[in-house]
Design a protein around this motif. Structure first.
Motif, PDB file in Angstrom:
ATOM      1  N   ALA A  33      -5.595  -9.582 -11.494  1.00 60.17           N
ATOM      2  CA  ALA A  33      -4.540  -8.659 -10.797  1.00 60.17           C
ATOM      3  C   ALA A  33      -5.450  -7.566 -10.206  1.00 60.17           C
ATOM      4  CB  ALA A  33      -3.603  -8.213 -11.946  1.00 60.17           C
ATOM      5  N   TYR A  34      -4.790  -6.779  -9.271  1.00 66.99           N
ATOM      6  CA  TYR A  34      -5.430  -5.307  -8.838  1.00 66.99           C
ATOM      7  C   TYR A  34      -4.478  -4.326  -8.615  1.00 66.99           C
ATOM      8  CZ  TYR A  34      -3.510  -7.011  -4.451  1.00 66.99           C
ATOM      9  OH  TYR A  34      -2.482  -7.281  -3.211  1.00 66.99           O
ATOM     10  N   ILE A  35      -4.854  -3.146  -8.635  1.00 69.96           N
ATOM     11  CA  ILE A  35      -3.977  -2.017  -8.329  1.00 69.96           C
ATOM     12  C   ILE A  35      -4.077  -1.507  -7.160  1.00 69.96           C
ATOM     13  CG2 ILE A  35      -3.345   0.409  -9.251  1.00 69.96           C
ATOM     14  CD1 ILE A  35      -4.657  -0.709 -12.022  1.00 69.96           C
ATOM     15  N   LYS A  36      -2.882  -1.080  -6.450  1.00 65.81           N
ATOM     16  CA  LYS A  36      -3.066  -0.701  -5.324  1.00 65.81           C
ATOM     17  C   LYS A  36      -1.989   0.800  -5.166  1.00 65.81           C
ATOM     18  CE  LYS A  36      -1.252  -1.692  -0.506  1.00 65.81           C
ATOM     19  NZ  LYS A  36      -0.841  -2.633   0.315  1.00 65.81           N
ATOM     20  N   PRO A  37      -2.529   1.920  -4.755  1.00 64.72           N
ATOM     21  CA  PRO A  37      -1.738   3.111  -4.869  1.00 64.72           C
ATOM     22  C   PRO A  37      -0.930   2.949  -3.410  1.00 64.72           C
ATOM     23  CG  PRO A  37      -4.185   3.637  -4.057  1.00 64.72           C
ATOM     24  CD  PRO A  37      -3.971   2.164  -4.415  1.00 64.72           C
ATOM     25  N   ILE A  38       0.696   3.300  -3.809  1.00 66.04           N
ATOM     26  CA  ILE A  38       1.292   3.237  -2.559  1.00 66.04           C
ATOM     27  C   ILE A  38       2.162   4.477  -2.532  1.00 66.04           C
ATOM     28  CG2 ILE A  38       3.135   1.981  -4.273  1.00 66.04           C
ATOM     29  CD1 ILE A  38       3.547  -0.001  -1.789  1.00 66.04           C
ATOM     30  N   LYS A  39       2.309   4.732  -1.258  1.00 67.67           N
ATOM     31  CA  LYS A  39       3.429   5.964  -1.293  1.00 67.67           C
ATOM     32  C   LYS A  39       4.853   5.439  -1.390  1.00 67.67           C
ATOM     33  CE  LYS A  39       0.603   9.165  -0.041  1.00 67.67           C
ATOM     34  NZ  LYS A  39       0.488  10.447  -0.525  1.00 67.67           N
ATOM     35  N   ALA A  40       5.655   6.511  -1.891  1.00 65.43           N
ATOM     36  CA  ALA A  40       6.990   6.038  -2.301  1.00 65.43           C
ATOM     37  C   ALA A  40       7.794   5.490  -0.973  1.00 65.43           C
ATOM     38  CB  ALA A  40       7.784   7.313  -2.671  1.00 65.43           C
ATOM     39  N   ARG A  41       7.410   5.891   0.222  1.00 57.13           N
ATOM     40  CA  ARG A  41       8.353   5.642   1.583  1.00 57.13           C
ATOM     41  C   ARG A  41       8.055   4.270   1.745  1.00 57.13           C
ATOM     42  NH1 ARG A  41       4.608   9.512   3.267  1.00 57.13           N
ATOM     43  NH2 ARG A  41       2.595   8.687   4.221  1.00 57.13           N
ATOM     44  N   TYR A  60       1.463   3.468  -8.318  1.00 60.63           N
ATOM     45  CA  TYR A  60       0.464   2.644  -8.475  1.00 60.63           C
ATOM     46  C   TYR A  60       1.097   1.392  -8.545  1.00 60.63           C
ATOM     47  CZ  TYR A  60      -2.510   6.596  -8.318  1.00 60.63           C
ATOM     48  OH  TYR A  60      -2.968   7.775  -8.111  1.00 60.63           O
ATOM     49  N   ALA A  61       0.922   0.225  -7.731  1.00 58.39           N
ATOM     50  CA  ALA A  61       1.387  -1.086  -7.954  1.00 58.39           C
ATOM     51  C   ALA A  61       0.175  -1.980  -8.704  1.00 58.39           C
ATOM     52  CB  ALA A  61       2.027  -1.518  -6.612  1.00 58.39           C
ATOM     53  N   LEU A  62       0.817  -2.678  -9.711  1.00 57.98           N
ATOM     54  CA  LEU A  62       0.150  -3.674 -10.192  1.00 57.98           C
ATOM     55  C   LEU A  62       0.532  -5.025  -9.494  1.00 57.98           C
ATOM     56  CD1 LEU A  62      -2.197  -4.574 -12.499  1.00 57.98           C
ATOM     57  CD2 LEU A  62      -0.137  -5.034 -13.818  1.00 57.98           C
ATOM     58  N   LEU A  63      -0.661  -5.697  -9.007  1.00 59.66           N
ATOM     59  CA  LEU A  63      -0.186  -6.847  -8.015  1.00 59.66           C
ATOM     60  C   LEU A  63      -1.054  -8.116  -8.526  1.00 59.66           C
ATOM     61  CD1 LEU A  63      -0.496  -4.971  -4.624  1.00 59.66           C
ATOM     62  CD2 LEU A  63       1.701  -5.522  -5.967  1.00 59.66           C
ATOM     63  N   ASN A  64      -0.270  -9.130  -8.522  1.00 60.91           N
ATOM     64  CA  ASN A  64      -1.181 -10.457  -8.805  1.00 60.91           C
ATOM     65  C   ASN A  64      -2.074 -10.615  -7.942  1.00 60.91           C
ATOM     66  OD1 ASN A  64      -1.298 -12.777 -10.306  1.00 60.91           O
ATOM     67  ND2 ASN A  64       0.699 -13.083 -10.443  1.00 60.91           N
TER      68      ASN A  64
END
Length: 94
Positions: A33-41, A60-64
């Protein structure tokens, strides 16, 4: 001279002789998995059920490995902790 950042075993043409496109796509799914910072919009695209938030808020989204969302956290540390708890191997994004 061979590029050390692109090893010969990672050559997609060569790999396709041994693995199908579907098998390549599934590589790491459920384990990495990886973590991606993401804006609320930008959240609605990945997390359709997310309630309205301030547009400039960073989450922060934890993505497969295949990009499938696993969870959304308010801190990178919380996302890492969840990945650790789920025994996921973390990959680094550049």
């Amino acid at each position: 001279m061979q590029n050390p950042n692109s090893p010969s075993w990672a050559d997609r043409t060569l790999l396709s002789e041994f693995m199908s496109v579907d098998e390549l796509t599934e590589l790491g799914t459920g384990d990495v998995a990886y973590i991606k910072p993401i804006k609320a919009r930008d959240l609605k695209e990945m997390f359709p059920d997310v309630p309205p938030l301030h547009d400039n808020m960073t989450l922060y989204a934890l993505l497969n490995a295949d990009g499938t969302p696993i969870l959304l956290a308010d801190s990178r540390e919380a996302a890492v902790a969840n990945a650790f708890e789920a025994e996921l191997e973390m990959a680094s994004l550049h």
